[in-house]
Enzyme design. Structure first.
Site, PDB file in Angstrom:
ATOM      1  N   TYR A   1       0.798  -1.224   0.000  1.00  0.00           N
ATOM      2  CA  TYR A   1       0.000   0.000   0.000  1.00  0.00           C
ATOM      3  C   TYR A   1       0.837   1.284   0.000  1.00  0.00           C
ATOM      4  O   TYR A   1       0.270   2.379  -0.046  1.00  0.00           O
ATOM      5  CB  TYR A   1      -0.971  -0.009   1.191  1.00  0.00           C
ATOM      6  CG  TYR A   1      -1.948  -1.164   1.127  1.00  0.00           C
ATOM      7  CD1 TYR A   1      -2.935  -1.198   0.148  1.00  0.00           C
ATOM      8  CD2 TYR A   1      -1.875  -2.239   2.016  1.00  0.00           C
ATOM      9  CE1 TYR A   1      -3.831  -2.258   0.058  1.00  0.00           C
ATOM     10  CE2 TYR A   1      -2.764  -3.298   1.944  1.00  0.00           C
ATOM     11  CZ  TYR A   1      -3.733  -3.308   0.958  1.00  0.00           C
ATOM     12  OH  TYR A   1      -4.608  -4.363   0.864  1.00  0.00           O
TER      13      TYR A   1
ATOM     14  N   ASN B   1     -13.051   4.242  -1.671  1.00  0.00           N
ATOM     15  CA  ASN B   1     -12.291   3.007  -1.566  1.00  0.00           C
ATOM     16  C   ASN B   1     -12.902   2.248  -0.389  1.00  0.00           C
ATOM     17  O   ASN B   1     -12.571   2.528   0.767  1.00  0.00           O
ATOM     18  CB  ASN B   1     -10.809   3.275  -1.305  1.00  0.00           C
ATOM     19  CG  ASN B   1     -10.023   1.973  -1.217  1.00  0.00           C
ATOM     20  OD1 ASN B   1     -10.607   0.886  -1.166  1.00  0.00           O
ATOM     21  ND2 ASN B   1      -8.701   2.071  -1.182  1.00  0.00           N
TER      22      ASN B   1
ATOM     23  N   HIS C   1     -15.868  -6.125  -1.763  1.00  0.00           N
ATOM     24  CA  HIS C   1     -16.122  -7.474  -2.262  1.00  0.00           C
ATOM     25  C   HIS C   1     -17.313  -8.154  -1.584  1.00  0.00           C
ATOM     26  O   HIS C   1     -17.650  -9.283  -1.932  1.00  0.00           O
ATOM     27  CB  HIS C   1     -14.856  -8.327  -2.072  1.00  0.00           C
ATOM     28  CG  HIS C   1     -13.591  -7.595  -2.405  1.00  0.00           C
ATOM     29  ND1 HIS C   1     -13.344  -7.113  -3.667  1.00  0.00           N
ATOM     30  CD2 HIS C   1     -12.536  -7.199  -1.633  1.00  0.00           C
ATOM     31  CE1 HIS C   1     -12.169  -6.476  -3.667  1.00  0.00           C
ATOM     32  NE2 HIS C   1     -11.677  -6.512  -2.442  1.00  0.00           N
TER      33      HIS C   1
ATOM     34  N   ASP D   1     -26.266  -0.517  -2.420  1.00  0.00           N
ATOM     35  CA  ASP D   1     -27.625   0.043  -2.356  1.00  0.00           C
ATOM     36  C   ASP D   1     -27.590   1.526  -2.013  1.00  0.00           C
ATOM     37  O   ASP D   1     -28.326   2.321  -2.601  1.00  0.00           O
ATOM     38  CB  ASP D   1     -28.466  -0.709  -1.312  1.00  0.00           C
ATOM     39  CG  ASP D   1     -28.887  -2.102  -1.775  1.00  0.00           C
ATOM     40  OD1 ASP D   1     -28.748  -2.399  -2.978  1.00  0.00           O
ATOM     41  OD2 ASP D   1     -29.351  -2.884  -0.929  1.00  0.00           O
TER      42      ASP D   1
ATOM     43  N   ILE E   1      -6.027   1.052  -4.159  1.00  0.00           N
ATOM     44  CA  ILE E   1      -4.600   1.364  -4.180  1.00  0.00           C
ATOM     45  C   ILE E   1      -3.837   0.249  -4.897  1.00  0.00           C
ATOM     46  O   ILE E   1      -2.971   0.502  -5.736  1.00  0.00           O
ATOM     47  CB  ILE E   1      -4.101   1.526  -2.727  1.00  0.00           C
ATOM     48  CG1 ILE E   1      -4.837   2.686  -2.058  1.00  0.00           C
ATOM     49  CG2 ILE E   1      -2.585   1.735  -2.696  1.00  0.00           C
ATOM     50  CD1 ILE E   1      -4.716   2.699  -0.541  1.00  0.00           C
ATOM     51  N   SER E   2      -4.157  -0.984  -4.547  1.00  0.00           N
ATOM     52  CA  SER E   2      -3.514  -2.135  -5.195  1.00  0.00           C
ATOM     53  C   SER E   2      -4.323  -2.532  -6.429  1.00  0.00           C
ATOM     54  O   SER E   2      -5.481  -2.130  -6.587  1.00  0.00           O
ATOM     55  CB  SER E   2      -3.434  -3.307  -4.214  1.00  0.00           C
ATOM     56  OG  SER E   2      -4.736  -3.738  -3.849  1.00  0.00           O
TER      57      SER E   2
ATOM     58  N   ARG F   1      -4.466  -9.831  -7.612  1.00  0.00           N
ATOM     59  CA  ARG F   1      -4.412 -10.434  -6.282  1.00  0.00           C
ATOM     60  C   ARG F   1      -5.345 -11.649  -6.212  1.00  0.00           C
ATOM     61  O   ARG F   1      -5.713 -12.209  -7.230  1.00  0.00           O
ATOM     62  CB  ARG F   1      -4.747  -9.360  -5.237  1.00  0.00           C
ATOM     63  CG  ARG F   1      -3.759  -8.193  -5.293  1.00  0.00           C
ATOM     64  CD  ARG F   1      -4.037  -7.142  -4.236  1.00  0.00           C
ATOM     65  NE  ARG F   1      -3.801  -7.668  -2.905  1.00  0.00           N
ATOM     66  CZ  ARG F   1      -4.104  -6.997  -1.779  1.00  0.00           C
ATOM     67  NH1 ARG F   1      -4.656  -5.789  -1.858  1.00  0.00           N
ATOM     68  NH2 ARG F   1      -3.860  -7.534  -0.599  1.00  0.00           N
TER      69      ARG F   1
ATOM     70  N   ARG G   1     -10.839 -10.987  -4.530  1.00  0.00           N
ATOM     71  CA  ARG G   1     -10.790  -9.516  -4.681  1.00  0.00           C
ATOM     72  C   ARG G   1     -11.180  -9.074  -6.101  1.00  0.00           C
ATOM     73  O   ARG G   1     -11.226  -7.884  -6.383  1.00  0.00           O
ATOM     74  CB  ARG G   1      -9.381  -8.990  -4.378  1.00  0.00           C
ATOM     75  CG  ARG G   1      -8.933  -9.204  -2.956  1.00  0.00           C
ATOM     76  CD  ARG G   1      -7.592  -8.550  -2.688  1.00  0.00           C
ATOM     77  NE  ARG G   1      -6.935  -9.172  -1.564  1.00  0.00           N
ATOM     78  CZ  ARG G   1      -7.144  -8.837  -0.278  1.00  0.00           C
ATOM     79  NH1 ARG G   1      -7.971  -7.866   0.027  1.00  0.00           N
ATOM     80  NH2 ARG G   1      -6.513  -9.469   0.685  1.00  0.00           N
TER      81      ARG G   1
HETATM   82  O1  CA2 Z   1      -6.246  -1.936  -2.866  1.00  0.00           O
HETATM   83  C1  CA2 Z   1      -7.118  -1.410  -2.171  1.00  0.00           C
HETATM   84  O2  CA2 Z   1      -7.214  -0.188  -2.040  1.00  0.00           O
HETATM   85  C2  CA2 Z   1      -8.085  -2.284  -1.367  1.00  0.00           C
HETATM   86  O3  CA2 Z   1      -9.366  -1.660  -1.378  1.00  0.00           O
HETATM   87  C3  CA2 Z   1      -7.516  -2.340   0.033  1.00  0.00           C
HETATM   88  C4  CA2 Z   1      -8.281  -3.290   0.962  1.00  0.00           C
HETATM   89  C5  CA2 Z   1      -8.442  -4.662   0.313  1.00  0.00           C
HETATM   90  O4  CA2 Z   1      -9.235  -5.489   1.141  1.00  0.00           O
HETATM   91  C6  CA2 Z   1      -9.065  -4.558  -1.064  1.00  0.00           C
HETATM   92  O5  CA2 Z   1      -9.163  -5.845  -1.627  1.00  0.00           O
HETATM   93  C7  CA2 Z   1      -8.233  -3.671  -1.977  1.00  0.00           C
HETATM   94  C8  CA2 Z   1      -7.522  -3.445   2.277  1.00  0.00           C
HETATM   95  C9  CA2 Z   1      -7.304  -2.167   2.990  1.00  0.00           C
HETATM   96  C10 CA2 Z   1      -6.244  -2.392   4.009  1.00  0.00           C
HETATM   97  O6  CA2 Z   1      -5.491  -1.216   4.087  1.00  0.00           O
HETATM   98  C11 CA2 Z   1      -4.286  -1.278   4.709  1.00  0.00           C
HETATM   99  C12 CA2 Z   1      -3.441  -0.238   4.476  1.00  0.00           C
HETATM  100  C13 CA2 Z   1      -2.195  -0.235   5.026  1.00  0.00           C
HETATM  101  C14 CA2 Z   1      -1.800  -1.266   5.849  1.00  0.00           C
HETATM  102  C15 CA2 Z   1      -2.664  -2.311   6.089  1.00  0.00           C
HETATM  103  C16 CA2 Z   1      -3.915  -2.322   5.527  1.00  0.00           C
END
Ligand code: CA2
Length: 146
Positions: free
Chosen positions: A24, A75, A81, A88, A102-103, A108, A112
């Protein structure tokens, strides 16, 4: 009056810049808020960035955005998911919605790859790191101008 973009963030995104930088990155949500405010200002817009670990809070914020926001950048984190409730709520919002990840969720795990929010979003930005938020604000500016 200045139009406002609400930038909503779901579970665990408060840890941005503090954990898992290999996925991230190093920027924090405060950094994201500053970047987005700068881009929005170029277009005469303002932003309000919020984060919650609770699905119902995000639903409440989307309902609030119906009255107060011209557009939503979201986000939803892992709720992307799973959450029909967020879909809604977004379906009751009339302005543009841009989904940000972000990713690159498609690179992945397969769980996801599906997003409920994408069924509503005008656009989706994934895998551009935290820059994706500012790109989304730029896109909203285009859509609001059109
Ligand atoms: O890639 C993304 O932005 C996600 O929405 C991030 C979610 C993940 O469950 C999605 O599949 C993709 C996870 C957010 C967790 O964010 C963190 C950030 C920094 C450190 C740990 C977790």
């Amino acid at each position: 009056m200045t139009k406002t973009i609400h930038i909503l963030n779901g579970p665990n995104l408060n840890l941005l810049g503090k954990r898992q930088p290999e996925i991230y990155g190093h920027a924090t949500l405060e950094d994201v808020a500053k970047d987005c405010a700068a881009v929005a200002a170029d277009f005469g817009l303002s932003v309000e960035l919020r984060q919650s670990n609770h699905e119902g809070q995000i639903v409440d914020w989307i309902q609030e955005a119906r009255e107060r926001a011209a557009a939503i950048v979201i986000n939803p984190g892992a709720l992307t998911h799973t959450s029909v409730a967020i879909l809604d709520a977004l379906n009751t919002f009339e302005g543009p919605v841009i989904e940000v990840h972000i990713s690159n969720i498609h690179k992945r795990e397969s769980f996801r790859h599906h997003s409920y929010v994408s069924l509503r979003a005008e656009g989706v930005i994934a895998g551009c790191g935290v820059e994706g938020y500012a790109l989304a604000v730029r896109r909203v500016a285009t859509l609001l101008a059109g």
